[in-house]
Write an enzyme that holds these catalytic residues in place. Structure first.
Site, PDB file in Angstrom:
ATOM      1  N   HIS A   1     -10.908   8.343 -30.341  1.00  0.00           N
ATOM      2  CA  HIS A   1     -10.654   7.609 -31.586  1.00  0.00           C
ATOM      3  C   HIS A   1     -11.698   8.019 -32.609  1.00  0.00           C
ATOM      4  O   HIS A   1     -12.890   7.983 -32.342  1.00  0.00           O
ATOM      5  CB  HIS A   1     -10.759   6.112 -31.274  1.00  0.00           C
ATOM      6  CG  HIS A   1     -10.569   5.210 -32.443  1.00  0.00           C
ATOM      7  ND1 HIS A   1     -11.596   4.459 -32.976  1.00  0.00           N
ATOM      8  CD2 HIS A   1      -9.467   4.899 -33.165  1.00  0.00           C
ATOM      9  CE1 HIS A   1     -11.135   3.729 -33.973  1.00  0.00           C
ATOM     10  NE2 HIS A   1      -9.851   3.975 -34.118  1.00  0.00           N
TER      11      HIS A   1
ATOM     12  N   HIS B   1      -1.752  -0.595 -33.540  1.00  0.00           N
ATOM     13  CA  HIS B   1      -2.923  -1.430 -33.752  1.00  0.00           C
ATOM     14  C   HIS B   1      -2.842  -2.746 -32.963  1.00  0.00           C
ATOM     15  O   HIS B   1      -3.288  -3.795 -33.435  1.00  0.00           O
ATOM     16  CB  HIS B   1      -3.135  -1.724 -35.242  1.00  0.00           C
ATOM     17  CG  HIS B   1      -3.577  -0.519 -36.020  1.00  0.00           C
ATOM     18  ND1 HIS B   1      -2.724   0.195 -36.829  1.00  0.00           N
ATOM     19  CD2 HIS B   1      -4.790   0.100 -36.101  1.00  0.00           C
ATOM     20  CE1 HIS B   1      -3.384   1.199 -37.387  1.00  0.00           C
ATOM     21  NE2 HIS B   1      -4.630   1.170 -36.962  1.00  0.00           N
TER      22      HIS B   1
END
Length: 391
Positions: free
Chosen positions: A291, A191
């Site tokens: 994603h 992340h």
């Protein structure tokens, strides 16, 4: 056929709020898209509502022209909020067109390259905090039918990690690899939380565990930093979920910053735009693993895109979610042997149940990345979205 209205619907799912958009026409055909933008719910709803006045009275078949006009006339032209709004509108327009022509949306993107996609599980690890708990959760995910797993074992990392933090992350990865054996693909998501030297050190330390990729090791705004990590990493590097316009993806490809490209179909501006990005990657022989960690309409958007691009690699799925996820939509998904089959219904093949969204009203949520709750701030209780639930 003309567009008569655009409406937004919000449904809270504990970890975030799903945002759906629905476009209605005077022929009685409607289309749905998803604009979930984690922790920016009210902002994205406002962006979608502003676009209604542009769309009402227009021909929904003019998909590319409408998207280009909205992009041009926005003046600012980019950013996560605006590009996500465009992505949802693009999906809803393609849904209308597919229904009107009685073909799946991927046929409008040039047809199918494959009849199924290999899936990997995300969210299977929620609630785990120790290596043993991760190992148990990983075995359950494999028992659901998944042959690939992704998770974030970096806890509260913020640019740097102490020796103890590095050691715990390595212990978690080692426990999962031992639990699932050598034949399951494992991917780690950082992340974007590490600086360059820490990212390189962790990539090297994690090499023995035969990872398929390490995702977004550094913050997304600096592609040169990511390229540094990729050059030094023995593990493949994936990124792209927080890039929005095609030029950023092109920059990453030109700077050889990634081994796997990960555009988000919604955040990158829609199915058609993501296909164009995928073709740029294909010219460099870089695979695409979109994603896709949010709601059921976005899942359909991503699935149709994955079917229609030549260089698809792996399909991200939310393996466990709130029990009411399936109450929000009508969908037909066939999941077998760790794969999702290509849908055959017209359009996106998913219908929003409008009244159900109102039962789960908006609630604010906080970003759990830097307080150590990334793996426990998901869902209080959940059920399998594709595979068979394991107790």
């Amino acid at each position: 056929m003309k567009i008569t209205a655009v409406k937004t619907f919000v449904a809270n799912v504990q970890r975030t709020n799903f945002v759906f958009v629905k476009i209605y026409t005077d022929d009685g055909i409607d289309g749905v898209g998803e604009a979930t933008l984690e922790w920016k719910t009210l902002t994205i709803v406002a962006a979608l509502e502003e676009l209604e006045r542009v769309l009402v009275g227009r021909d929904p078949f003019a998909t590319d022209a409408l998207i280009e006009e909205m992009h041009r006339d926005s003046y600012w032209r980019t950013g996560a909020v605006f590009r996500t709004a465009l992505g949802a509108i693009d999906a809803a327009l393609l849904d209308i067109k597919g229904k009107a022509l009685n073909v799946p949306a991927y046929q409008l993107l040039g047809g199918q390259h494959r009849d199924r996609v290999k899936c990997y599980a995300n969210h299977w690890y929620f609630g785990a905090t120790t290596p043993d708990q991760y190992a148990i959760a990983a075995k359950k995910a494999v028992a659901m039918g998944y042959q690939a797993l992704k998770w974030d074992p970096f806890e509260a990392a913020d640019l740097e990690m102490t020796r103890a933090e590095r050691g715990k992350t390595i212990d978690i990865v080692a426990a999962v690899r031992e639990a699932v054996g050598p034949d399951i693909d494992l991917m780690l998501d950082v992340h974007g939380r590490l600086n360059v030297p820490t990212a390189i050190a962790m990539c090297r330390a994690l090499e023995p565990y035969d990872l398929a990729w390490i995702e977004e090791p550094t913050p997304p705004e600096n592609i040169d930093a990511l390229a540094q990590v990729r050059r030094a990493s023995p593990v493949p590097i994936a990124a792209g979920e927080r890039w929005y316009e095609p030029a950023r993806f092109l920059e990453a490809l030109q700077k050889e910053a990634v081994d796997i490209l990960q555009p988000d179909v919604s955040h990158a501006g829609g199915l058609a735009e993501t296909k164009r990005i995928a073709h740029m990657a294909h010219a460099s022989l870089i695979p695409v693993a979109p994603h896709n960690p949010v709601g059921p309409v976005m899942n359909a958007m991503t699935l149709h895109t994955a079917i229609a691009i030549p260089n698809f690699m792996l399909f991200e799925t939310v393996s466990i979610d709130v029990p009411w996820r399936k109450a929000l939509v009508r969908e037909t998904l066939v999941f077998e042997n760790g794969m999702l089959l290509a849908p055959t219904a017209p359009g996106l093949g998913v219908e929003l149940i409008e009244d159900a969204c109102a039962q789960f009203p908006y609630a604010p949520t906080n970003v759990p990345l830097f307080d150590g709750t990334i793996n426990t701030a998901g869902i209080a209780s959940g059920s399998a979205t594709l595979g068979k639930a394991q107790n």
